[in-house]
Design a protein around this motif. Sequence first.
Motif, PDB file in Angstrom:
ATOM      1  N   UNK A 165     -14.546   4.475 -26.554  1.00  0.00           N
ATOM      2  CA  UNK A 165     -14.628   4.062 -25.301  1.00  0.00           C
ATOM      3  C   UNK A 165     -13.483   3.398 -24.616  1.00  0.00           C
ATOM      4  N   UNK A 166     -12.591   4.003 -23.628  1.00  0.00           N
ATOM      5  CA  UNK A 166     -11.410   3.158 -23.140  1.00  0.00           C
ATOM      6  C   UNK A 166     -11.713   2.108 -22.297  1.00  0.00           C
ATOM      7  N   UNK A 167     -10.843   1.136 -22.428  1.00  0.00           N
ATOM      8  CA  UNK A 167     -11.265  -0.110 -21.567  1.00  0.00           C
ATOM      9  C   UNK A 167     -10.967   0.290 -20.179  1.00  0.00           C
ATOM     10  N   UNK A 168     -11.823  -0.317 -19.156  1.00  0.00           N
ATOM     11  CA  UNK A 168     -11.725  -0.050 -17.887  1.00  0.00           C
ATOM     12  C   UNK A 168     -11.051  -1.230 -17.162  1.00  0.00           C
ATOM     13  N   UNK A 169      -9.813  -0.739 -16.445  1.00  0.00           N
ATOM     14  CA  UNK A 169      -9.329  -1.655 -15.479  1.00  0.00           C
ATOM     15  C   UNK A 169      -9.404  -1.186 -14.081  1.00  0.00           C
ATOM     16  N   UNK A 170      -9.628  -2.291 -13.047  1.00  0.00           N
ATOM     17  CA  UNK A 170     -10.167  -1.903 -11.873  1.00  0.00           C
ATOM     18  C   UNK A 170      -8.829  -2.311 -10.760  1.00  0.00           C
ATOM     19  N   UNK A 171      -8.810  -1.093 -10.216  1.00  0.00           N
ATOM     20  CA  UNK A 171      -7.649  -1.161  -9.188  1.00  0.00           C
ATOM     21  C   UNK A 171      -8.042  -1.025  -8.193  1.00  0.00           C
ATOM     22  N   UNK A 172      -7.913  -1.939  -6.954  1.00  0.00           N
ATOM     23  CA  UNK A 172      -8.314  -2.003  -5.606  1.00  0.00           C
ATOM     24  C   UNK A 172      -7.655  -1.932  -4.671  1.00  0.00           C
ATOM     25  N   UNK A 173      -7.898  -0.833  -3.908  1.00  0.00           N
ATOM     26  CA  UNK A 173      -6.946  -0.339  -2.899  1.00  0.00           C
ATOM     27  C   UNK A 173      -7.569  -0.782  -1.385  1.00  0.00           C
ATOM     28  N   UNK A 174      -6.864  -1.507  -0.712  1.00  0.00           N
ATOM     29  CA  UNK A 174      -7.113  -2.046   0.494  1.00  0.00           C
ATOM     30  C   UNK A 174      -6.669  -0.866   1.620  1.00  0.00           C
ATOM     31  N   UNK A 175      -7.736  -0.737   2.485  1.00  0.00           N
ATOM     32  CA  UNK A 175      -7.133   0.113   3.523  1.00  0.00           C
ATOM     33  C   UNK A 175      -7.488  -0.505   5.031  1.00  0.00           C
ATOM     34  N   UNK A 176      -6.587  -0.189   5.981  1.00  0.00           N
ATOM     35  CA  UNK A 176      -6.588  -0.821   7.225  1.00  0.00           C
ATOM     36  C   UNK A 176      -6.709   0.565   8.210  1.00  0.00           C
ATOM     37  N   UNK A 177      -7.375   0.267   9.577  1.00  0.00           N
ATOM     38  CA  UNK A 177      -7.608   1.314  10.450  1.00  0.00           C
ATOM     39  C   UNK A 177      -6.756   0.989  11.655  1.00  0.00           C
ATOM     40  N   UNK A 178      -6.542   1.706  12.417  1.00  0.00           N
ATOM     41  CA  UNK A 178      -5.786   1.823  13.883  1.00  0.00           C
ATOM     42  C   UNK A 178      -6.693   1.774  14.759  1.00  0.00           C
ATOM     43  N   UNK A 179      -6.625   0.575  15.683  1.00  0.00           N
ATOM     44  CA  UNK A 179      -7.521   0.670  16.797  1.00  0.00           C
ATOM     45  C   UNK A 179      -7.054   1.658  17.851  1.00  0.00           C
ATOM     46  N   UNK A 180      -7.901   2.522  18.249  1.00  0.00           N
ATOM     47  CA  UNK A 180      -7.348   3.685  19.091  1.00  0.00           C
ATOM     48  C   UNK A 180      -6.876   4.950  18.438  1.00  0.00           C
ATOM     49  N   UNK A 181      -6.395   5.803  18.811  1.00  0.00           N
ATOM     50  CA  UNK A 181      -5.833   7.168  18.158  1.00  0.00           C
ATOM     51  C   UNK A 181      -4.591   6.985  17.936  1.00  0.00           C
ATOM     52  N   UNK A 182      -4.047   7.424  16.698  1.00  0.00           N
ATOM     53  CA  UNK A 182      -2.744   7.543  16.197  1.00  0.00           C
ATOM     54  C   UNK A 182      -2.057   8.535  16.902  1.00  0.00           C
ATOM     55  N   UNK A 183      -0.728   8.503  17.145  1.00  0.00           N
ATOM     56  CA  UNK A 183       0.142   9.631  17.870  1.00  0.00           C
ATOM     57  C   UNK A 183       0.733  10.586  16.922  1.00  0.00           C
ATOM     58  N   UNK A 184      -0.244  10.993  15.727  1.00  0.00           N
ATOM     59  CA  UNK A 184       0.249  11.751  14.561  1.00  0.00           C
ATOM     60  C   UNK A 184      -0.824  12.654  14.419  1.00  0.00           C
ATOM     61  N   UNK A 185      -0.342  14.184  13.966  1.00  0.00           N
ATOM     62  CA  UNK A 185      -1.604  14.955  13.603  1.00  0.00           C
ATOM     63  C   UNK A 185      -1.526  15.363  12.160  1.00  0.00           C
ATOM     64  N   UNK A 186      -0.402  14.883  11.639  1.00  0.00           N
ATOM     65  CA  UNK A 186      -0.148  15.141   9.908  1.00  0.00           C
ATOM     66  C   UNK A 186      -0.324  13.563   9.142  1.00  0.00           C
ATOM     67  N   UNK A 187      -0.543  13.669   8.009  1.00  0.00           N
ATOM     68  CA  UNK A 187      -0.483  12.766   7.250  1.00  0.00           C
ATOM     69  C   UNK A 187       1.003  12.511   6.756  1.00  0.00           C
ATOM     70  N   UNK A 188       1.447  11.025   6.865  1.00  0.00           N
ATOM     71  CA  UNK A 188       2.597  10.560   6.729  1.00  0.00           C
ATOM     72  C   UNK A 188       2.802   9.728   5.100  1.00  0.00           C
ATOM     73  N   UNK A 189       3.548  10.204   4.398  1.00  0.00           N
ATOM     74  CA  UNK A 189       3.582   9.554   3.279  1.00  0.00           C
ATOM     75  C   UNK A 189       5.038   9.148   2.944  1.00  0.00           C
ATOM     76  N   UNK A 190       5.377   7.637   2.676  1.00  0.00           N
ATOM     77  CA  UNK A 190       6.658   7.131   2.520  1.00  0.00           C
ATOM     78  C   UNK A 190       7.131   7.413   0.986  1.00  0.00           C
ATOM     79  N   UNK A 191       8.076   7.155   0.525  1.00  0.00           N
ATOM     80  CA  UNK A 191       8.597   7.258  -0.671  1.00  0.00           C
ATOM     81  C   UNK A 191       7.755   6.291  -1.633  1.00  0.00           C
ATOM     82  N   UNK A 192       7.379   6.888  -2.802  1.00  0.00           N
ATOM     83  CA  UNK A 192       6.675   5.684  -3.759  1.00  0.00           C
ATOM     84  C   UNK A 192       7.434   4.668  -4.006  1.00  0.00           C
TER      85      UNK A 192
END
Length: 367
Positions: free
Chosen positions: A222-249
Amino acid sequence: MENIDCLVVGAGVIGLAIARALARAGREVVILEAEQAIGTGISSRSSEVIHAGIYYPTGLAKTRACVTGNERLYRFCEEYQVPHRRCGKLLVATGEAELPKLEAIRAQATANGVHDLRPLSAAEARAMEPQLSCVAAVISPSTGIVDSAAFMNALLGDAEAHGAMLALGTPVLGGAVENEGIVVETGGVEPMLLRARLLINAAGLAAQTVARSLRGMPEGKIPRLHLAKGNYYSLAGRAPFSRLIYPMPEGGGLGVHLTLDIGGQARFGPDVEWVDEIDYQVDPRRADGFYAAIRRYWPDLRDGTLEPAYAGIRPKIERPGGPSTDFMIQTAGCHGIPSLVNCFGVESPGLTSSLAIAEGVLAQIAV
């Protein structure tokens, strides 16, 4: 004691996909879910992205499952009328120093079997997304978004159409490995004692707890469990984008990227932190870091337009800062129990990979 052919523990996207595959193969299937609704854990807190399989190390099972699952998921959504959109994703370099990273990602994608990426100049990228700031980009046409709740409902509906049954509010309290299968004790309003010929442990964040509760399951497997929490924010109103945008890792993650839901709402994240307890609160004080990261590729983002949205917890099975690990789908070859399949560490791209994972599980058991 009631005898059951197959018990699936966990009604998230992985458990539902496996339950559906088993039911369609003619197996008797009962799905046990501790909560009062399906998909309330990891599956309800994803970015809902249909990933192409670009970033992951070549040769991992998760990489193959993502590339295969991408095609499977689009086909499923079309057949079962699940809301989705093949919107595409722009991977962007915001400075000359990031160009080698962009080229390395293209090479990784090709090695993974993703052959539809296309390089774009800064002008070409801005023609697609006028608010975007970058020096170069790559477009991934096979990246998209899906309504994850509708997807899970469709999986459950098809599983039930082939005879599967769902028991909500039914946590697994413990069990024992026997020669004839696995005996499971459940709680809830109507506690049960069940003997299953096959048990699929797809309990997500509770998968290790469920495995540990089964007498006869080797603790060392049974492997040890590590918890990685990812926080998300939303934009008030619609974004002027129609595609997903990913910066460099950066920093071992994919950076603060822009995703969209089916309704067009923009979400930014994840801002990842390692935690000791499951906590879905998003600290408003993290906003400054979000603004700075997003303005690298969207400099016109206005102050006061970001709002805390949601957080997700990933069931990591590697150490914080350690190397990327594979999905761990344990069968008898690992733990020596023919009647047990454990699904450990199934995080992103688990949603995209779910149908391929189910196919893989089906192939490894005696149907």
